[in-house]
Design a protein around this motif. Structure first.
Motif, short mmCIF file in Angstrom:
data_model
loop_
_atom_site.label_atom_id
_atom_site.label_comp_id
_atom_site.label_asym_id
_atom_site.label_seq_id
_atom_site.Cartn_x
_atom_site.Cartn_y
_atom_site.Cartn_z
N GLY A 105 0.81 -1.22 0.00
CA GLY A 105 0.00 0.00 0.00
C GLY A 105 0.84 1.26 0.00
O GLY A 105 0.52 2.23 -0.71
N ALA A 106 1.91 1.27 0.77
CA ALA A 106 2.77 2.45 0.85
C ALA A 106 3.46 2.72 -0.48
O ALA A 106 3.53 3.87 -0.94
N VAL A 107 3.98 1.67 -1.12
CA VAL A 107 4.66 1.84 -2.41
C VAL A 107 3.67 2.28 -3.48
O VAL A 107 3.96 3.16 -4.30
N ALA A 108 2.48 1.68 -3.48
CA ALA A 108 1.46 2.08 -4.47
C ALA A 108 1.07 3.55 -4.29
O ALA A 108 0.94 4.29 -5.28
N LEU A 109 0.89 3.98 -3.06
CA LEU A 109 0.54 5.37 -2.79
C LEU A 109 1.65 6.30 -3.25
O LEU A 109 1.40 7.35 -3.87
N ALA A 110 2.91 5.94 -2.96
CA ALA A 110 4.03 6.78 -3.35
C ALA A 110 4.14 6.89 -4.86
O ALA A 110 4.36 7.99 -5.41
N VAL A 111 3.95 5.79 -5.58
CA VAL A 111 4.06 5.80 -7.05
C VAL A 111 2.93 6.61 -7.67
O VAL A 111 3.16 7.40 -8.62
N LEU A 112 1.71 6.43 -7.17
CA LEU A 112 0.57 7.15 -7.73
C LEU A 112 0.70 8.66 -7.58
O LEU A 112 0.20 9.42 -8.42
N ILE A 113 1.35 9.10 -6.52
CA ILE A 113 1.55 10.54 -6.33
C ILE A 113 2.81 11.02 -7.04
O ILE A 113 2.84 12.13 -7.59
N ALA A 114 3.84 10.18 -7.07
CA ALA A 114 5.13 10.61 -7.61
C ALA A 114 5.11 10.78 -9.12
O ALA A 114 5.75 11.70 -9.65
N ILE A 115 4.41 9.92 -9.83
CA ILE A 115 4.43 9.98 -11.31
C ILE A 115 3.84 11.31 -11.81
O ILE A 115 4.46 11.99 -12.64
N PRO A 116 2.66 11.73 -11.35
CA PRO A 116 2.16 13.05 -11.79
C PRO A 116 3.08 14.20 -11.37
O PRO A 116 3.31 15.13 -12.16
N LEU A 117 3.62 14.16 -10.15
CA LEU A 117 4.52 15.22 -9.71
C LEU A 117 5.78 15.27 -10.58
O LEU A 117 6.23 16.35 -10.99
N GLY A 118 6.37 14.11 -10.83
CA GLY A 118 7.57 14.07 -11.66
C GLY A 118 7.31 14.52 -13.08
O GLY A 118 8.15 15.19 -13.69
N THR A 119 6.14 14.17 -13.60
CA THR A 119 5.79 14.58 -14.96
C THR A 119 5.63 16.10 -15.05
O THR A 119 6.14 16.74 -15.98
N LEU A 120 4.93 16.68 -14.09
CA LEU A 120 4.77 18.14 -14.08
C LEU A 120 6.11 18.85 -13.92
O LEU A 120 6.35 19.87 -14.56
N ALA A 121 6.96 18.31 -13.07
CA ALA A 121 8.28 18.92 -12.88
C ALA A 121 9.13 18.83 -14.14
O ALA A 121 9.88 19.75 -14.46
N ALA A 122 9.00 17.72 -14.89
CA ALA A 122 9.80 17.55 -16.11
C ALA A 122 9.34 18.48 -17.21
O ALA A 122 10.15 18.95 -18.02
N THR A 123 8.05 18.77 -17.26
CA THR A 123 7.53 19.65 -18.31
C THR A 123 7.75 21.12 -17.99
O THR A 123 7.64 21.97 -18.88
N ARG A 124 8.07 21.42 -16.74
CA ARG A 124 8.30 22.82 -16.33
C ARG A 124 9.57 22.92 -15.49
O ARG A 124 9.52 23.20 -14.29
N PRO A 125 10.74 22.66 -16.08
CA PRO A 125 11.99 22.75 -15.31
C PRO A 125 12.21 24.16 -14.77
O PRO A 125 12.00 25.16 -15.46
N GLY A 126 12.61 24.23 -13.52
CA GLY A 126 12.86 25.51 -12.89
C GLY A 126 11.64 26.19 -12.31
O GLY A 126 11.76 27.24 -11.68
N SER A 127 10.45 25.60 -12.49
CA SER A 127 9.22 26.19 -11.97
C SER A 127 9.07 25.88 -10.48
O SER A 127 9.86 25.15 -9.89
#
Length: 320
Positions: A105-127
């Motif tokens: 459960g902990a790993v699933a929760l971390a992945v579900l939140i991390a993928i959108p965050l990482g994607t947004l950060a990659a599309t807006r470097p420095g934001s």
């Protein structure tokens, strides 16, 4: 593919063999008499200790003892607990559902939140989003797990209970088969305890790999052809970025299944990790050895599964 899997399987067996030698050397080589005394009890006389040594085979040469112990492990006989006199494997398996529920459960929760965050950060470097992900990653690596657990306990249980709000229990574990809703309520805060440590790291990892993917020639070519940005992110950037993340998640999951010691102790969950700690504190040698072998087995299995999944995703791994 079959040859690759066989090679990785043989390598995994070799690792387990080396782990078994290391565990036996650490715990058996030294003073076998003390092992017999622990099994016999504090008040046992020398005759009783000698009888226990003979019964357990501690008076035989060390290589013979090792192969006997290894044979017992291979037949799923992990020994008997000195403290509770129950089979170690049965005790581990009875606590495994709690540890597995917590880890998965902990790993699933971390992945579900991390993928959108990482994607947004990659599309807006420095934001601000990119900087937020960096702060989360640094915080997750710096903050002790027990401190995060205590903070969640204080703010989401203790403070809320002061005003009559009891959304989350104070700890413990309820089996899923008995009460699915209670299972979820008891695990949500422990899940958050572990997930908060990993979310920033996973998001940072996704960000890094996605930025590399977005700079490749085929992405520029797709943009030149007029492919939509959402499709580029989903098909051309995110998919290849998930393969390295699978490796990281698989390794973390193997370690967590071996025993989420700190989180289980903070939240009062009777899992494999707590069982191992109790064995260490009471000097229960079969429990300590059994949990170490069990944890090593899970880590090796997860490594093997990660290698297989990675080879399925990336054919270059099989070719190498």
């Amino acid at each position: 593919m079959t040859g690759y899997v066989l090679k990785r399987f043989c390598a995994s067996l070799a690792v387990l063999l080396l782990v078994s030698i290391a565990v036996f050397t650490l715990f058996f080589v030294g003073t076998p008499g003390s092992i017999a005394q622990r099994f016999a009890g504090e008040g046992a006389n020398q005759a009783t200790i000698a009888l226990v040594e003979k019964t357990l085979g501690l008076d035989r040469p060390l290589p013979v003892q090792y192969f006997d112990w290894l044979g017992s492990i291979l037949t799923l006989d992990f020994g008997i607990s000195f403290r509770t006199q129950e089979p170690v494997l049965e005790a581990i398996l009875s606590r495994l559902p709690a540890t597995a529920s917590l880890a998965l459960g902990a790993v699933a929760l971390a992945v579900l939140i991390a993928i959108p965050l990482g994607t947004l950060a990659a599309t807006r470097p420095g934001s601000w989003m990119d900087r937020t992900v960096s702060v989360l990653a640094l915080s997750g690596l710096s903050a002790p797990t027990f401190l995060i657990g205590l903070a969640l306990f204080y703010f989401l249980f203790f403070q809320l209970s002061q005003v009559g709000i009891t959304i989350f229990p104070s700890g413990g574990y309820v089996p899923f088969t008995e009460d699915p809703a209670g299972w979820f309520r008891h695990l949500i805060l422990p899940w958050m305890t572990i997930a908060l440590v990993n979310i920033g790291v996973y998001a940072r990892f996704v960000r890094s790999t996605m930025i590399d993917a977005l700079r490749t020639d085929y992405v520029w070519f797709a943009r030149a052809k007029g492919m939509g940005e959402a499709r580029i992110l989903g098909r051309l950037a995110l998919k290849p970025s998930l393969a390295p993340l699978i490796t990281l998640v698989g390794l973390d999951l193997g370690g967590l299944l071996g025993g989420t010691i700190i989180t289980e102790r903070v939240w009062g969950i009777s899992g494999v990790g707590s069982f191992a700690v109790n064995g260490v504190m009471s000097g229960d040698l079969p429990v300590v050895m059994g949990t170490v072998i069990f944890a090593a087995l899970f880590i090796v299995i997860m490594n093997l599964l990660v290698d297989i999944v990675y080879a399925l995703i990336d054919p270059r791994v099989r070719l190498r």
